[in-house]
Design an enzyme around this catalytic site. Structure first.
Site, PDB file in Angstrom:
ATOM      1  N   ASP A   1      52.874 130.649  41.705  1.00  8.59           N
ATOM      2  CA  ASP A   1      53.417 131.997  41.757  1.00  8.59           C
ATOM      3  C   ASP A   1      52.551 132.865  40.837  1.00  8.59           C
ATOM      4  O   ASP A   1      51.959 132.358  39.894  1.00  8.59           O
ATOM      5  CB  ASP A   1      54.882 131.942  41.287  1.00  8.59           C
ATOM      6  CG  ASP A   1      55.633 133.195  41.681  1.00  8.59           C
ATOM      7  OD1 ASP A   1      55.038 134.069  42.330  1.00  8.59           O
ATOM      8  OD2 ASP A   1      56.817 133.292  41.339  1.00  8.59           O
TER       9      ASP A   1
ATOM     10  N   ASP B   1      60.395 127.601  49.287  1.00  6.93           N
ATOM     11  CA  ASP B   1      60.617 126.967  47.990  1.00  6.93           C
ATOM     12  C   ASP B   1      61.984 127.407  47.510  1.00  6.93           C
ATOM     13  O   ASP B   1      62.428 128.510  47.825  1.00  6.93           O
ATOM     14  CB  ASP B   1      59.568 127.416  46.963  1.00  6.93           C
ATOM     15  CG  ASP B   1      59.876 128.805  46.422  1.00  6.93           C
ATOM     16  OD1 ASP B   1      59.638 129.787  47.144  1.00  6.93           O
ATOM     17  OD2 ASP B   1      60.395 128.906  45.295  1.00  6.93           O
TER      18      ASP B   1
ATOM     19  N   CYS C   1      71.770 107.631  54.342  1.00  2.27           N
ATOM     20  CA  CYS C   1      70.637 108.281  53.678  1.00  2.27           C
ATOM     21  C   CYS C   1      69.709 107.177  53.172  1.00  2.27           C
ATOM     22  O   CYS C   1      70.161 106.176  52.631  1.00  2.27           O
ATOM     23  CB  CYS C   1      71.113 109.140  52.513  1.00  2.27           C
ATOM     24  SG  CYS C   1      69.739 109.857  51.576  1.00  2.27           S
TER      25      CYS C   1
ATOM     26  N   CYS D   1      67.334 107.506  50.839  1.00  2.44           N
ATOM     27  CA  CYS D   1      66.736 107.760  49.522  1.00  2.44           C
ATOM     28  C   CYS D   1      67.065 106.621  48.562  1.00  2.44           C
ATOM     29  O   CYS D   1      68.006 105.854  48.774  1.00  2.44           O
ATOM     30  CB  CYS D   1      67.185 109.106  48.965  1.00  2.44           C
ATOM     31  SG  CYS D   1      68.742 109.089  48.073  1.00  2.44           S
TER      32      CYS D   1
ATOM     33  N   CYS E   1      70.752 106.593  47.236  1.00  2.00           N
ATOM     34  CA  CYS E   1      71.793 106.132  48.161  1.00  2.00           C
ATOM     35  C   CYS E   1      71.658 104.654  48.510  1.00  2.00           C
ATOM     36  O   CYS E   1      72.647 104.010  48.848  1.00  2.00           O
ATOM     37  CB  CYS E   1      71.784 106.990  49.420  1.00  2.00           C
ATOM     38  SG  CYS E   1      72.365 108.670  49.090  1.00  2.00           S
TER      39      CYS E   1
ATOM     40  N   HIS F   1      68.170 112.485  45.354  1.00  2.00           N
ATOM     41  CA  HIS F   1      68.845 112.585  46.650  1.00  2.00           C
ATOM     42  C   HIS F   1      68.681 113.995  47.239  1.00  2.00           C
ATOM     43  O   HIS F   1      68.371 114.155  48.424  1.00  2.00           O
ATOM     44  CB  HIS F   1      70.332 112.244  46.543  1.00  2.00           C
ATOM     45  CG  HIS F   1      71.088 112.633  47.782  1.00  2.00           C
ATOM     46  ND1 HIS F   1      71.137 111.839  48.902  1.00  2.00           N
ATOM     47  CD2 HIS F   1      71.748 113.787  48.086  1.00  2.00           C
ATOM     48  CE1 HIS F   1      71.812 112.475  49.850  1.00  2.00           C
ATOM     49  NE2 HIS F   1      72.203 113.656  49.389  1.00  2.00           N
TER      50      HIS F   1
END
Ligand SMILES: [Zn+2]
Length: 384
Positions: A91, A267, A305, A307, A310, A336
């Site tokens: 940015d 973002d 899920c 991830c 999980c 997650h």
């Protein structure tokens, strides 16, 4: 050509594309985790890779003030400093100068301000910002702009836009000298909620031939309908062969709706910020793991899920960690949540390739909204 559109949706303005940068190729639509202070809060680069991050954000304002550019240059640039070898978008610092710093004075040359950390006098201008972003080793540098607040009178928005466009000229002139290793340079469409200003801004930036275009001044506290209108009032004037980036957005359904409006890049601090108060994202809305309902709940945050959180941990355990203020709790939810956002974009890309985005959009948005207890605020995200 640094940007290639692979396919477009026939029922919406959505497209599946590929963006080439110095540190690798990015498959779009893409979500970029926010790493304001040279870290995506509470995660390591290897965890970011595991959840599927392709590109992350860095922030010029924060890094310029602390640790300072010389510290990062001494390490060989931001990639080496933080141990991340994939693309980084920076940015410009404009948003933070106008939202965080004290005693700012805007001149045609740039903005004089005092650091929000120690009050030290500082100065940022289009040239200083572009130079700083190159010094960081950014892959995509953003033009230095003013993001007017919401609400904002027409006259202020118009004057601010004119100055932002003059600054955009200077950013483009700086980037246009094609310095060795120079990042891609993106212009930022402003103009608040005013249709004619959005069009004027987009057209003027396109004339400057930036490498890509962001739509700024959204997610600053305006109602969702205004946010969608700001995109609808900007996108038609942006060239189809350049990437488009909606800054600071949004909730999962908002991302899907923005993709349908032709946006390629996003973002947002929501997945990391909400994790820190115990809130997790699921396909049926958010759940707050602090709630007593989860005290003995042995299911993962989200069934099916994939991830790492999980696969190994229960809601009951994570709730305990959050209640006990154990740092692992927020780390597990952060992982997650980032996985959820990045996996959403993977599903969007697959649906676009399969020609099923319209069905995906309808199903996802309806399913999410059906269970979401309250609509999440999308107030300005000044700082993580
Ligand atoms: Zn998960």
């Amino acid at each position: 050509m640094h940007f290639e559109v692979l396919c477009t949706d026939i029922f919406s303005r959505a497209r599946r594309a590929r963006l080439k940068t110095a540190h690798g190729v990015i498959e779009t639509p893409v979500f970029m985790p926010v790493g304001t202070q040279a870290t995506v809060k509470a995660t390591t680069p290897s965890e970011l890779l595991e959840v599927g991050a392709q590109i992350i954000l860095g922030n010029t304002y924060h890094l310029y003030l602390r640790p300072g550019l010389e510290v990062i240059q001494n390490a060989g640039g931001l990639h080496k400093f933080m141990g991340w070898d994939r693309p980084i978008l920076t940015d410009s610092g404009g948003f933070q100068v106008f939202s965080l710093s004290k005693l700012r004075r805007i001149t045609e040359e740039g903005v004089h301000f005092n650091s929000h950390i120690d009050g030290a006098p500082c100065f940022l201008s289009p040239e200083v910002s572009m130079q700083a972003q190159q010094a960081l080793g950014s892959d995509i540098a953003m033009a230095f702009d003013e993001c007017p607040p919401y609400p904002c009178e027409y006259e202020y928005a118009a004057n601010s836009l004119d100055r932002t466009l003059r600054w955009a000229h200077r950013c483009r002139a700086w980037a246009g000298k094609r310095r060795q290793g120079a990042p891609l340079a993106f212009g930022i469409v402003q103009g608040g909620i005013y249709q004619d200003l959005r069009e004027k801004s987009a057209r003027a930036l396109v004339d400057l031939d930036f490498d890509g275009y962001a739509i700024g001044g959204v997610s600053v506290g305006e109602p969702e309908a205004e946010m969608m209108r700001a995109i609808d009032n900007s996108e038609p004037f942006l060239p189809p062969h350049k990437p488009r980036y909606a800054m600071g957005l949004g909730t999962p359904p908002q991302l899907v709706e923005m993709v349908a409006r032709g946006v390629d890049m996003f973002d947002c601090v929501l997945p990391t910020r909400l994790a820190r108060n115990g809130t997790a994202f699921t396909a049926t809305g958010t759940v707050n793991l602090k709630n007593a309902t989860y005290r003995t709940d042995l299911r993962p945050i989200e069934e099916n899920c994939s991830c790492s959180t999980c696969r190994a941990f229960t809601r009951s355990y994570i709730r305990h960690l959050i209640k006990a203020e154990e740092i692992l709790g927020l780390r597990l939810i952060t992982i997650h949540n980032l996985h959820f956002y990045l996996n959403l974009m993977t599903q969007i890309r697959s649906a676009l390739e399969a020609g099923t985005f319209a069905q995906f959009r309808e199903h996802f948005v309806a399913n999410y909204a059906k269970y979401e207890p309250q609509v999440l605020g999308h107030e300005a995200e000044l700082e993580e």
